[in-house]
Design a protein around this motif. Structure first.
Motif, PDB file in Angstrom:
ATOM      1  N   LYS A 213       0.993  -1.176  -0.137  1.00 38.76           N
ATOM      2  CA  LYS A 213       0.023   0.018  -0.047  1.00 38.76           C
ATOM      3  C   LYS A 213       0.753   1.165  -0.013  1.00 38.76           C
ATOM      4  CE  LYS A 213      -1.950   1.568   3.894  1.00 38.76           C
ATOM      5  NZ  LYS A 213      -2.632   1.732   4.907  1.00 38.76           N
ATOM      6  N   GLU A 214       1.982   1.183   0.824  1.00 44.25           N
ATOM      7  CA  GLU A 214       2.909   2.476   0.812  1.00 44.25           C
ATOM      8  C   GLU A 214       3.976   2.518  -0.391  1.00 44.25           C
ATOM      9  OE1 GLU A 214       2.555   4.820   2.911  1.00 44.25           O
ATOM     10  OE2 GLU A 214       0.789   3.749   3.795  1.00 44.25           O
ATOM     11  N   LYS A 215       3.899   1.236  -1.027  1.00 42.26           N
ATOM     12  CA  LYS A 215       4.661   1.220  -2.247  1.00 42.26           C
ATOM     13  C   LYS A 215       6.356   1.345  -1.859  1.00 42.26           C
ATOM     14  CE  LYS A 215       1.416   3.736  -5.368  1.00 42.26           C
ATOM     15  NZ  LYS A 215       1.328   4.860  -6.350  1.00 42.26           N
ATOM     16  N   ILE A 216       6.266   0.471  -1.039  1.00 40.05           N
ATOM     17  CA  ILE A 216       7.891   0.097  -0.549  1.00 40.05           C
ATOM     18  C   ILE A 216       8.388  -1.317  -0.699  1.00 40.05           C
ATOM     19  CG2 ILE A 216       9.214   0.042   1.693  1.00 40.05           C
ATOM     20  CD1 ILE A 216       7.443   2.262   3.152  1.00 40.05           C
ATOM     21  N   ASP A 217       9.231  -1.381  -1.314  1.00 41.42           N
ATOM     22  CA  ASP A 217       9.901  -2.654  -1.652  1.00 41.42           C
ATOM     23  C   ASP A 217      10.269  -3.164  -0.407  1.00 41.42           C
ATOM     24  OD1 ASP A 217      12.371  -4.446  -2.483  1.00 41.42           O
ATOM     25  OD2 ASP A 217      11.011  -4.488  -3.939  1.00 41.42           O
ATOM     26  N   GLU A 218       9.762  -4.474  -0.115  1.00 45.08           N
ATOM     27  CA  GLU A 218      10.079  -5.374   1.093  1.00 45.08           C
ATOM     28  C   GLU A 218      11.490  -5.743   1.258  1.00 45.08           C
ATOM     29  OE1 GLU A 218       8.593  -9.192   3.461  1.00 45.08           O
ATOM     30  OE2 GLU A 218       7.885  -8.800   1.442  1.00 45.08           O
ATOM     31  N   GLU A 219      12.110  -6.192   0.299  1.00 38.74           N
ATOM     32  CA  GLU A 219      13.750  -6.584   0.367  1.00 38.74           C
ATOM     33  C   GLU A 219      14.498  -5.498   0.595  1.00 38.74           C
ATOM     34  OE1 GLU A 219      17.003  -8.951   0.493  1.00 38.74           O
ATOM     35  OE2 GLU A 219      14.641  -9.231   0.639  1.00 38.74           O
ATOM     36  N   GLU A 220      14.132  -4.098  -0.412  1.00 41.28           N
ATOM     37  CA  GLU A 220      15.030  -2.989  -0.028  1.00 41.28           C
ATOM     38  C   GLU A 220      14.783  -2.511   1.551  1.00 41.28           C
ATOM     39  OE1 GLU A 220      17.284  -1.480  -1.914  1.00 41.28           O
ATOM     40  OE2 GLU A 220      16.980  -3.220  -3.270  1.00 41.28           O
ATOM     41  N   GLU A 221      13.782  -2.449   2.087  1.00 46.62           N
ATOM     42  CA  GLU A 221      13.442  -2.089   3.265  1.00 46.62           C
ATOM     43  C   GLU A 221      14.202  -2.817   4.183  1.00 46.62           C
ATOM     44  OE1 GLU A 221      11.719   0.231   6.564  1.00 46.62           O
ATOM     45  OE2 GLU A 221      11.968   0.664   4.287  1.00 46.62           O
ATOM     46  N   ARG A 222      14.142  -4.410   4.022  1.00 47.60           N
ATOM     47  CA  ARG A 222      14.857  -4.947   4.837  1.00 47.60           C
ATOM     48  C   ARG A 222      16.383  -4.825   5.023  1.00 47.60           C
ATOM     49  NH1 ARG A 222      18.142  -9.562   4.947  1.00 47.60           N
ATOM     50  NH2 ARG A 222      18.166  -9.317   2.754  1.00 47.60           N
TER      51      ARG A 222
END
Length: 346
Positions: A213-222
């Motif tokens: 929903k927030e358009k945040i890539d999960e792997e990049e955030e990790r």
């Protein structure tokens, strides 16, 4: 990814951790250590930097590094370095905090401080263990170093700008204990395998849906959170203590050793032990052989290349140590980040 860091720093004229106030006299934290001297034992009372203080400042600098890396998922409490945990990622200090407590672990760990440093909400019986654990920093267990590690008081003057029954301001005098020591050792454990993953539930879909929903890539955030966690360690070694109101600490990292693996690692030997480098590498070599794992070891000014040559002939085919010795601290942390986020792993 599992990361272990041990090492030493020097500290001069610093309030490592404040302890208590006795009137206008502020003390530093101290502890008793016992060392073997000539077959007997001697006790020393020495200034220390508590693990709690180090952990607090790691959380503060984690938030700053995370924001600098364009991280968005942290509440205002985390961003301001306040040690309150368990609140939702959109929490503001102006909110009624009772209404902002997370409903479950998955919701809480959207906030980077809750994720990395854990939380406990007793009213809802939900918690998360901290992924970062820090030991006390203590003078190296060598009689000469312990003898030359000192506590002393410095007088400070503070002007009270308010008038109290006269037109004159008042001068308030107080004493602050400081400490100096040639070598302090420390130890840090970082279990980054649980970054953005609940420990006690399997509720990961809510996290994925929020990121989408927030358009945040999960792997990049990790990767961003792991990188910020490592950067925060670098800040700890350059003057951080629990009390900086009168002056920053005068600290300098002397030597470091870090171990990285995809499987759980034993903690390294604490940097206060004189043989912590050789003992740590021997322990890691046992782990690598027993579990057939590759362990990446980074060393800064700790002469690990010699240890590598001693261990190479013992490794056989069941696991190995990959040891790199760095002479610059920036390269040490750069390589540590690359290994931790997978850039160097083949």
């Amino acid at each position: 990814m599992y990361i272990r860091i041990s090492g030493r720093f020097t500290s001069q004229i610093s309030v490592l951790t404040g302890s208590e106030n006795l009137g206008n006299y502020n003390t530093v934290a101290s502890a008793r250590v016992v060392v073997n001297i000539g077959g007997g034992y001697k006790q020393y009372e020495v200034p220390v930097l508590t693990g709690n203080a180090l952990k607090h400042w790691h959380a503060v600098y984690l938030a700053q590094a995370y924001v600098s890396l364009n991280g968005k998922l942290l509440n205002e409490i985390c961003e301001r370095g306040i040690g309150l945990r368990g609140y939702k990622v959109d929490t503001k200090l102006s909110d009624n905090l009772k209404n902002k407590e997370a409903e479950n672990e998955a919701e809480a760990i959207l906030d980077v401080c809750n994720d990395i440093h854990g939380f406990l909400l007793t009213t809802k019986q939900i918690k998360r263990d901290s992924l970062v654990k820090v030991s006390f920093a203590s003078p190296v267990f060598n009689p000469d170093i312990l003898e030359y590690t000192s506590r002393f008081a410095i007088t400070h003057n503070r002007v009270d700008p308010l008038t109290r029954g006269s037109n004159q301001t008042q001068m308030m005098v107080f004493k602050q204990e400081e400490s100096s020591g040639p070598e302090f050792g420390f130890n840090i454990s970082m279990n980054m395998n649980y970054v953005m993953k609940p420990m006690y539930t399997d509720d990961v879909e809510a996290i994925k849906e929020y990121l989408k929903k927030e358009k945040i890539d999960e792997e990049e955030e990790r990767k961003r959170r792991i990188k910020a966690s490592i950067m925060a360690v670098s800040y700890l070694l350059t003057g951080v203590g629990s009390k900086q109101a009168r002056s920053l600490g005068i600290l300098k990292p002397l030597e470091l050793i870090a171990a990285i693996s995809t499987k759980p690692l034993p903690n390294l030997i604490h940097g206060s032990y004189e043989d912590y480098v050789t003992s740590s590498i021997s322990l890691l070599n046992l782990y690598a052989k027993t579990y057939n794992e590759t362990v990446y070891i980074l060393c800064y000014n700790s002469n690990c290349q010699e240890q590598k040559s001693k261990e190479e002939g013992k490794q056989g085919t069941s696991g190995k140590l990959v040891i790199t010795n760095e002479t610059s601290i920036d390269k040490f942390f750069e390589e540590l980040i690359n290994y931790a986020i997978g850039s160097n792993n083949k």
